[in-house]
Structures are given as structure tokens and as C-alpha cells.
Write an enzyme that holds these catalytic residues in place. Structure first.
Site, PDB file in Angstrom:
ATOM      1  N   GLY A  15       1.075  34.439  21.234  1.00 42.10           N
ATOM      2  CA  GLY A  15       2.171  34.411  22.195  1.00 42.10           C
ATOM      3  C   GLY A  15       3.449  34.003  21.486  1.00 42.10           C
ATOM      4  N   SER A  19       4.812  28.922  24.166  1.00 43.72           N
ATOM      5  CA  SER A  19       3.844  29.468  25.117  1.00 43.72           C
ATOM      6  C   SER A  19       2.611  28.570  25.251  1.00 43.72           C
ATOM      7  CB  SER A  19       3.429  30.887  24.705  1.00 43.72           C
ATOM      8  OG  SER A  19       2.766  30.875  23.461  1.00 43.72           O
ATOM      9  N   GLY A  20       2.504  27.550  24.401  1.00 40.15           N
ATOM     10  CA  GLY A  20       1.372  26.623  24.507  1.00 40.15           C
ATOM     11  C   GLY A  20       0.236  26.929  23.550  1.00 40.15           C
ATOM     12  N   GLU A  89      -0.326  28.326  13.157  1.00 39.40           N
ATOM     13  CA  GLU A  89       0.776  29.076  12.526  1.00 39.40           C
ATOM     14  C   GLU A  89       0.232  30.147  11.583  1.00 39.40           C
ATOM     15  OE1 GLU A  89       3.708  28.655  13.635  1.00 39.40           O
ATOM     16  OE2 GLU A  89       3.942  26.550  14.259  1.00 39.40           O
ATOM     17  N   VAL A  90      -0.766  30.856  12.047  1.00 40.39           N
ATOM     18  CA  VAL A  90      -1.489  31.810  11.190  1.00 40.39           C
ATOM     19  C   VAL A  90      -0.597  32.971  10.727  1.00 40.39           C
ATOM     20  CG1 VAL A  90      -2.460  33.334  12.985  1.00 40.39           C
ATOM     21  CG2 VAL A  90      -3.797  32.826  10.935  1.00 40.39           C
ATOM     22  N   CYS A 145      10.681  32.038  30.517  1.00 39.03           N
ATOM     23  CA  CYS A 145      11.991  32.506  30.045  1.00 39.03           C
ATOM     24  C   CYS A 145      13.064  31.504  30.464  1.00 39.03           C
ATOM     25  CB  CYS A 145      12.291  33.890  30.618  1.00 39.03           C
ATOM     26  SG  CYS A 145      13.953  34.463  30.189  1.00 39.03           S
ATOM     27  N   CYS A 148      15.764  33.432  32.951  1.00 34.71           N
ATOM     28  CA  CYS A 148      15.469  33.913  34.305  1.00 34.71           C
ATOM     29  C   CYS A 148      14.215  33.305  34.939  1.00 34.71           C
ATOM     30  CB  CYS A 148      15.383  35.434  34.327  1.00 34.71           C
ATOM     31  SG  CYS A 148      13.836  36.068  33.631  1.00 34.71           S
ATOM     32  N   CYS A 183      11.980  36.367  28.178  1.00 30.53           N
ATOM     33  CA  CYS A 183      11.204  37.541  28.551  1.00 30.53           C
ATOM     34  C   CYS A 183      11.787  38.763  27.830  1.00 30.53           C
ATOM     35  CB  CYS A 183      11.212  37.738  30.065  1.00 30.53           C
ATOM     36  SG  CYS A 183      12.795  38.301  30.701  1.00 30.53           S
TER      37      CYS A 183
HETATM   38  P1  ADP Z   1       3.633  26.877  20.909  1.00 27.92           P
HETATM   39  O1  ADP Z   1       2.616  26.350  19.939  1.00 27.92           O
HETATM   40  O2  ADP Z   1       3.207  28.181  21.542  1.00 27.92           O
HETATM   41  O3  ADP Z   1       5.030  26.953  20.340  1.00 27.92           O
HETATM   42  P2  ADP Z   1       3.341  24.304  22.162  1.00 27.92           P
HETATM   43  O4  ADP Z   1       1.887  24.127  22.487  1.00 27.92           O
HETATM   44  O5  ADP Z   1       3.861  23.616  20.944  1.00 27.92           O
HETATM   45  O6  ADP Z   1       3.701  25.869  22.141  1.00 27.92           O
HETATM   46  O7  ADP Z   1       4.253  23.767  23.382  1.00 27.92           O
HETATM   47  C1  ADP Z   1       4.005  24.074  24.720  1.00 27.92           C
HETATM   48  C2  ADP Z   1       4.798  23.101  25.568  1.00 27.92           C
HETATM   49  O8  ADP Z   1       6.188  23.339  25.378  1.00 27.92           O
HETATM   50  C3  ADP Z   1       4.609  23.232  27.060  1.00 27.92           C
HETATM   51  O9  ADP Z   1       3.477  22.530  27.536  1.00 27.92           O
HETATM   52  C4  ADP Z   1       5.896  22.605  27.608  1.00 27.92           C
HETATM   53  O10 ADP Z   1       5.737  21.206  27.753  1.00 27.92           O
HETATM   54  C5  ADP Z   1       6.907  22.829  26.486  1.00 27.92           C
HETATM   55  N1  ADP Z   1       7.978  23.799  26.776  1.00 27.92           N
HETATM   56  C6  ADP Z   1       9.269  23.660  26.409  1.00 27.92           C
HETATM   57  N2  ADP Z   1       9.999  24.738  26.748  1.00 27.92           N
HETATM   58  C7  ADP Z   1       9.157  25.625  27.350  1.00 27.92           C
HETATM   59  C8  ADP Z   1       9.306  26.935  27.918  1.00 27.92           C
HETATM   60  N3  ADP Z   1      10.473  27.579  27.925  1.00 27.92           N
HETATM   61  N4  ADP Z   1       8.206  27.520  28.461  1.00 27.92           N
HETATM   62  C9  ADP Z   1       7.029  26.872  28.469  1.00 27.92           C
HETATM   63  N5  ADP Z   1       6.829  25.649  27.938  1.00 27.92           N
HETATM   64  C10 ADP Z   1       7.865  25.015  27.385  1.00 27.92           C
HETATM   65 ZN    ZN Z   2      14.138  36.513  31.421  1.00 20.44          ZN
END
Ligand code: ADP
Ligand code: ZN
Length: 191
Positions: A15, A19-20, A89-90, A145, A148, A183
Site C-alpha cells: 500500500g 496505509s498501516g 520496506e521491502v 487521502c 478529500c 487518492c
Molecule cells: P505505513 O507503514 O504504511 O507507512 P504505518 O503503519 O507506519 O504505515 O502508520 C499507520 C498509522 O499512520 C495509522 O494508524 C495512523 O495512526 C497514522 N496516519 C497518519 N496519517 C494517516 C493517513 N493519512 N491515513 C491513515 N493513517 C494515517
Molecule cells: Zn483524494
């Protein structure tokens, strides 16, 4: 003939940024440890934004991880008792990470990779698309996003607050630039 224990497969969590992915990878690592499985986690040495010896999520979760300079270093560090291999971070690894994940899964290891599926231009990022093709289990996460509020599949790169240009280099870890979740429709790219 019955195979009661044929273990080993590849999971990938992908993702855009925020995106978590790291959150989900850490969740899977923690659950594997609760199951008393032997886990080894890795990250590319290039990614030193938070902790040098940990996977860290944007919401503050942390798991121990060994920084490695190359994909082959992972192979040399794996010991026979390891059940689960986690790689964050693959997208920053060389193409050979794909064969290494395949070999580990063939050897019976559960391999869990997390990484960006698209770069800031919206193009497939490094080895991730190849891992998506060979993985048994694919999880694609969406951020929110920031423009939006829709589910965000892309990562917006901003340089001095302005959308980055197509021909800017993809990897600039540590540079004074910003990334945000957007998005498809709100994602901007200067051509
Ligand atoms: P990734 O590894 O995909 O970059 P992380 O697991 O490090 O994502 O972080 C996810 C967390 O980031 C979410 O649980 C939320 O607390 C935070 N967050 C900050 N900005 C956003 C956003 N725009 N959309 C979703 N989560 C966000
Ligand atoms: Zn958007």
C-alpha cells in the site's frame, strides 16, 4: 500420502505511505511471538528515519529488526530454528530479494514482507510487484487521502510544499521533503 506439516509461504502487505503496513507487520510479528515461534525481522539499512534497529510505525508501535545492507545478508543471518522471517520496506531491496523470499518459503519459513507497491509517481516500486505475483497471501492497505478523505492508494511527494516532478529521483531518504497519503484523483505529478 498425508503431509501433516508442510509449512512455508510468502505473505505481502503493501500500500502507500501511512496505509498501516508497518502496523500490520508488527501485529503479525507480535502474534507469531505469542505463538512461541522464532521470529527474525529485517529492514534495509537505508531506512534510518526512526530507529536504526527497529521497525517503527507512524502510530508509535515498534518491533526489533536487524538492519541489512543487501538481500543476501538476510540469507546469511537466518538460522535453522527461525520459523518466521519479517522484512519491512521491502521495496528498497535489490531484485534478488524475490528469490531469497522464495528459497526461505521453500525451506519451510513463513516469510512476511511489507512495502510500498507504488513510488511517488504511481509506478510499481522495485521488487514489490514481483513479490505480489509470487506470494500466497496479499494484503493491500489504503491510507486516508489528506485532501478529500477517500481511501488513498498513492503517496504524494512534496518538495518545498509543491508536488514533485516525474523525473525526480525515487529514493531520497533523509532529504527535506514531505510525503502524504492521497487518492488517485488528488495525486499530483509535475510533468
Ligand atoms: P505505513 O507503514 O504504511 O507507512 P504505518 O503503519 O507506519 O504505515 O502508520 C499507520 C498509522 O499512520 C495509522 O494508524 C495512523 O495512526 C497514522 N496516519 C497518519 N496519517 C494517516 C493517513 N493519512 N491515513 C491513515 N493513517 C494515517
Ligand atoms: Zn483524494
Amino acid at each position: 500420502r498425508l503431509y501433516i506439516k508442510r509449512q512455508g509461504w510468502i505473505e505481502i502487505v503493501c500500500g502507500g505511505m501511512f496505509s498501516g503496513k508497518s502496523e500490520e507487520l508488527i501485529r503479525r510479528i507480535r502474534r507469531a511471538k505469542i505463538a512461541k515461534l522464532h521470529v527474525m525481522a529485517f529492514k534495509p539499512a537505508i531506512d534510518d528515519r526512526y530507529h536504526s534497529e527497529a521497525i517503527a510505525s507512524h502510530n508509535g508501535l515498534i518491533a526489533d529488526a536487524q538492519p541489512v545492507k543487501s538481500a543476501s545478508e538476510i540469507m546469511s543471518l537466518i538460522t535453522p530454528e527461525v520459523d518466521v522471517v519479517a522484512i519491512d520496506e521491502v521495496q528498497f531491496f535489490e531484485p534478488e530479494i524475490v528469490e531469497i523470499c522464495q528459497d526461505l518459503a521453500d525451506q519451510g519459513k513463513r516469510v512476511i514482507c511489507a512495502g510500498l507497491d507504488q513510488d511517488f509517481r504511481g509506478k510499481p516500486f522495485g521488487p514489490t510487484p514481483f513479490l505480489l505475483a509470487v506470494a500466497e497471501y496479499v494484503t493491500k492497505l489504503q491510507a486516508i487521502c489528506v485532501i478529500c478523505g477517500a481511501p488513498a492508494s498513492r503517496t504524494q511527494r512534496l518538495i518545498n510544499g509543491r508536488p514533485a516532478a516525474v523525473n525526480d529521483p525515487v529514493i531520497q531518504v533523509g532529504a527535506s521533503e514531505q510525503y502524504e497519503a492521497r487518492c488517485r484523483h488528488c495525486h499530483e505529478l509535475v510533468v
